[in-house]
Write a protein that holds these residues in place. Structure first.
Motif, PDB file in Angstrom:
ATOM      1  N   LEU A 173      -4.828  -2.639 -11.001  1.00 45.92           N
ATOM      2  CA  LEU A 173      -5.366  -2.011  -9.657  1.00 45.92           C
ATOM      3  C   LEU A 173      -5.489  -0.372  -9.668  1.00 45.92           C
ATOM      4  O   LEU A 173      -6.503  -0.070  -9.207  1.00 45.92           O
ATOM      5  CB  LEU A 173      -4.035  -2.228  -8.551  1.00 45.92           C
ATOM      6  CG  LEU A 173      -3.797  -3.567  -8.171  1.00 45.92           C
ATOM      7  CD1 LEU A 173      -2.423  -3.969  -7.598  1.00 45.92           C
ATOM      8  CD2 LEU A 173      -4.810  -4.270  -7.747  1.00 45.92           C
ATOM      9  N   ALA A 209      -5.603 -11.369 -16.575  1.00 45.51           N
ATOM     10  CA  ALA A 209      -6.284 -12.289 -15.535  1.00 45.51           C
ATOM     11  C   ALA A 209      -6.108 -13.862 -15.984  1.00 45.51           C
ATOM     12  O   ALA A 209      -5.971 -14.691 -15.408  1.00 45.51           O
ATOM     13  CB  ALA A 209      -7.817 -12.113 -15.087  1.00 45.51           C
ATOM     14  N   THR A 242      -0.851 -10.942  -5.876  1.00 44.42           N
ATOM     15  CA  THR A 242      -2.123 -10.644  -6.265  1.00 44.42           C
ATOM     16  C   THR A 242      -2.588 -11.153  -7.837  1.00 44.42           C
ATOM     17  O   THR A 242      -3.498 -11.513  -7.755  1.00 44.42           O
ATOM     18  CB  THR A 242      -1.813  -9.064  -6.885  1.00 44.42           C
ATOM     19  OG1 THR A 242      -1.455  -7.911  -5.869  1.00 44.42           O
ATOM     20  CG2 THR A 242      -3.029  -8.243  -7.701  1.00 44.42           C
ATOM     21  N   ARG A 245      -4.721 -14.264  -7.189  1.00 43.88           N
ATOM     22  CA  ARG A 245      -6.208 -13.887  -7.020  1.00 43.88           C
ATOM     23  C   ARG A 245      -7.111 -14.249  -8.181  1.00 43.88           C
ATOM     24  O   ARG A 245      -8.101 -14.404  -8.143  1.00 43.88           O
ATOM     25  CB  ARG A 245      -6.520 -12.620  -6.424  1.00 43.88           C
ATOM     26  CG  ARG A 245      -5.922 -12.128  -4.977  1.00 43.88           C
ATOM     27  CD  ARG A 245      -6.219 -10.891  -4.637  1.00 43.88           C
ATOM     28  NE  ARG A 245      -5.582 -10.652  -3.335  1.00 43.88           N
ATOM     29  CZ  ARG A 245      -5.960  -9.786  -2.432  1.00 43.88           C
ATOM     30  NH1 ARG A 245      -7.080  -9.108  -2.804  1.00 43.88           N
ATOM     31  NH2 ARG A 245      -5.261  -9.794  -1.170  1.00 43.88           N
ATOM     32  N   TRP A 246      -6.338 -14.432  -9.406  1.00 42.75           N
ATOM     33  CA  TRP A 246      -6.910 -14.435 -10.618  1.00 42.75           C
ATOM     34  C   TRP A 246      -6.657 -15.862 -11.018  1.00 42.75           C
ATOM     35  O   TRP A 246      -6.880 -16.248 -12.311  1.00 42.75           O
ATOM     36  CB  TRP A 246      -6.292 -13.453 -11.658  1.00 42.75           C
ATOM     37  CG  TRP A 246      -6.903 -12.135 -11.754  1.00 42.75           C
ATOM     38  CD1 TRP A 246      -8.191 -11.919 -11.481  1.00 42.75           C
ATOM     39  CD2 TRP A 246      -6.354 -10.984 -12.156  1.00 42.75           C
ATOM     40  NE1 TRP A 246      -8.159 -10.506 -11.776  1.00 42.75           N
ATOM     41  CE2 TRP A 246      -7.125 -10.115 -12.130  1.00 42.75           C
ATOM     42  CE3 TRP A 246      -4.839 -10.879 -12.586  1.00 42.75           C
ATOM     43  CZ2 TRP A 246      -6.631  -8.589 -12.407  1.00 42.75           C
ATOM     44  CZ3 TRP A 246      -4.713  -9.571 -13.045  1.00 42.75           C
ATOM     45  CH2 TRP A 246      -5.461  -8.375 -12.716  1.00 42.75           C
ATOM     46  N   LEU A 264     -10.473  -9.506  -7.979  1.00 41.40           N
ATOM     47  CA  LEU A 264      -9.777  -9.093  -7.050  1.00 41.40           C
ATOM     48  C   LEU A 264     -10.543  -8.475  -5.833  1.00 41.40           C
ATOM     49  O   LEU A 264      -9.854  -8.585  -4.768  1.00 41.40           O
ATOM     50  CB  LEU A 264      -8.777  -7.610  -7.941  1.00 41.40           C
ATOM     51  CG  LEU A 264      -8.259  -7.907  -8.907  1.00 41.40           C
ATOM     52  CD1 LEU A 264      -7.210  -6.950  -9.696  1.00 41.40           C
ATOM     53  CD2 LEU A 264      -7.062  -9.273  -8.521  1.00 41.40           C
ATOM     54  N   SER A 268     -10.180  -9.690  -1.614  1.00 40.13           N
ATOM     55  CA  SER A 268      -9.586  -8.807  -0.534  1.00 40.13           C
ATOM     56  C   SER A 268     -10.244  -9.041   0.745  1.00 40.13           C
ATOM     57  O   SER A 268     -11.400  -9.341   0.965  1.00 40.13           O
ATOM     58  CB  SER A 268      -9.814  -7.485  -1.058  1.00 40.13           C
ATOM     59  OG  SER A 268      -9.366  -7.170  -2.500  1.00 40.13           O
TER      60      SER A 268
END
Length: 268
Positions: A173, A209, A242, A245-246, A264, A268
Motif C-alpha cells: 500500500l 498477491a 485488503t 482483493r487479490w 488493489l 477500491s
C-alpha cells in the motif's frame, strides 16, 4: 509445503503415505517426486500410519480433523495448520478421543527444498513430540518444542503472521501510494537507508498477491487470537480484507507488481 515437508520425512527412511483419491495431477506429480507411497483410500492410511501431519488451508483444518476422528485414528496427530489456539484445542479434543496423542504444530519458513529450511514448531505431550522430531532428524525441517500446552505452537504462528504478512501488505500500500504521486523511487531511496525494510522489496508485492488466498484466512485466525488475548483485532481484519482483493491472483506466477497494484485500485 506439504510435499516438501513429506519429502524430508521420506529422506530419513520413514515410509510416508498419502492418498491420491480426488487430488489433482499436479499433486500426484509432487507426491511422486517426493517419494511418497500412495494408498487406495484414507482408511488404509489411518490404519497403517503411526503419525498423521495435517497441513492444509486454515478453513479446512477442522474438516480434516473430523475425517481423521471419524475413522478412529489411533496414532499421533499433528495439527500443523495456521489456526488459532482455540481451534487447535477443539481439534485436540476431537481427535484425542481415539488418537494416542495430539500435537499442536506450526510451520514457519519457506518450503524445505532447494537448499531452504523450515521449522515445524511443536507443543503438546513430550513423548509424541520426540517421535515427530525423530521423523525429521537431520533434515531441512527442524522441530523446536515449545512446551506441553496445546495452542502454544499456534499462538507463535499467529504472532509471527500478525507482523510478517501484515507488513508485506502495508509495504504494498505504501509503495502504491508513493507511485501514484510520482515519488515511488524517492520512497525506495528513503527506505533503503533503513536496514531490513520491506519497502525496498517491491518484487514481493506480486508474490504477496499470488499468496493472498492463503494469507487472508491466516490473518483472520491471527485476529481471532488477538481478540482472545484481550488485544484489538481491527488492524488484522483490515489487512485480511485488503488481501481478499487479490483473491483472483491465486498462483499467478506471471503477475507483475503493476498488475498487483492495479488490482488493489480497481477494488477500491
Amino acid at each position: 509445503m506439504g510435499a516438501a515437508v513429506a519429502a524430508c520425512a521420506a529422506s530419513t527412511g520413514s515410509q510416508v503415505l498419502w492418498c491420491p483419491t480426488g487430488r489433482s495431477a499436479a499433486t500426484v506429480q509432487r507426491a511422486a517426486q517426493a517419494g511418497l507411497e500412495p494408498v487406495r483410500e484414507l482408511g488404509e492410511l489411518f490404519e497403517r500410519a503411526e503419525v498423521v501431519l495435517s497441513l492444509c488451508p486454515p478453513a479446512a483444518a477442522e474438516d480434516v480433523a473430523r475425517d481423521v476422528a471419524g475413522r478412529g485414528f489411533a496414532g499421533v496427530y499433528v495439527e500443523g495448520n495456521a489456526i488459532s489456539p482455540e481451534r487447535s484445542q477443539r481439534i485436540a479434543d476431537l481427535v484425542g478421543r481415539s488418537a494416542r496423542a495430539v500435537l499442536d504444530g506450526s510451520v514457519i519458513g519457506s518450503p524445505p527444498a532447494g537448499g531452504k529450511s523450515t521449522k515445524l514448531f511443536l507443543s503438546g505431550p513430550s513423548d509424541a513430540a520426540k517421535l515427530v522430531s525423530a521423523v525429521f532428524a537431520g533434515t531441512a525441517v527442524s522441530t523446536p518444542v515449545l512446551g506441553e500446552e496445546v495452542g502454544q505452537a499456534s499462538a507463535l504462528k499467529a504472532a509471527y503472521t500478525t507482523y510478517q504478512k501484515a507488513s508485506r501488505v502495508l509495504a504494498a500500500l505504501s509503495y502504491g501510494l508513493a507511485q501514484h504521486h510520482g515519488v515511488g523511487q524517492a520512497l525506495l531511496d528513503v527506505a533503503g537507508t533503513r536496514q531490513g525494510s520491506y519497502l525496498v522489496e517491491t518484487d514481493y508485492i506480486a508474490k504477496a498477491a499470488t499468496r493472498a488466498w492463503r494469507w487472508a484466512p491466516e490473518l483472520e485466525e491471527a485476529a481471532d487470537t488477538l481478540i482472545a488475548s484481550g488485544l484489538p483485532d481491527e488492524v488484522m481484519r483490515a489487512v485480511a480484507s485488503t488481501l481478499r482483493r487479490w483473491t483472483d491472483a491465486k498462483d499467478n506466477s506471471a503477475l507483475s507488481v503493476e498488475d498487483a497494484l492495479e488490482m488493489l485500485r480497481e477494488s477500491s
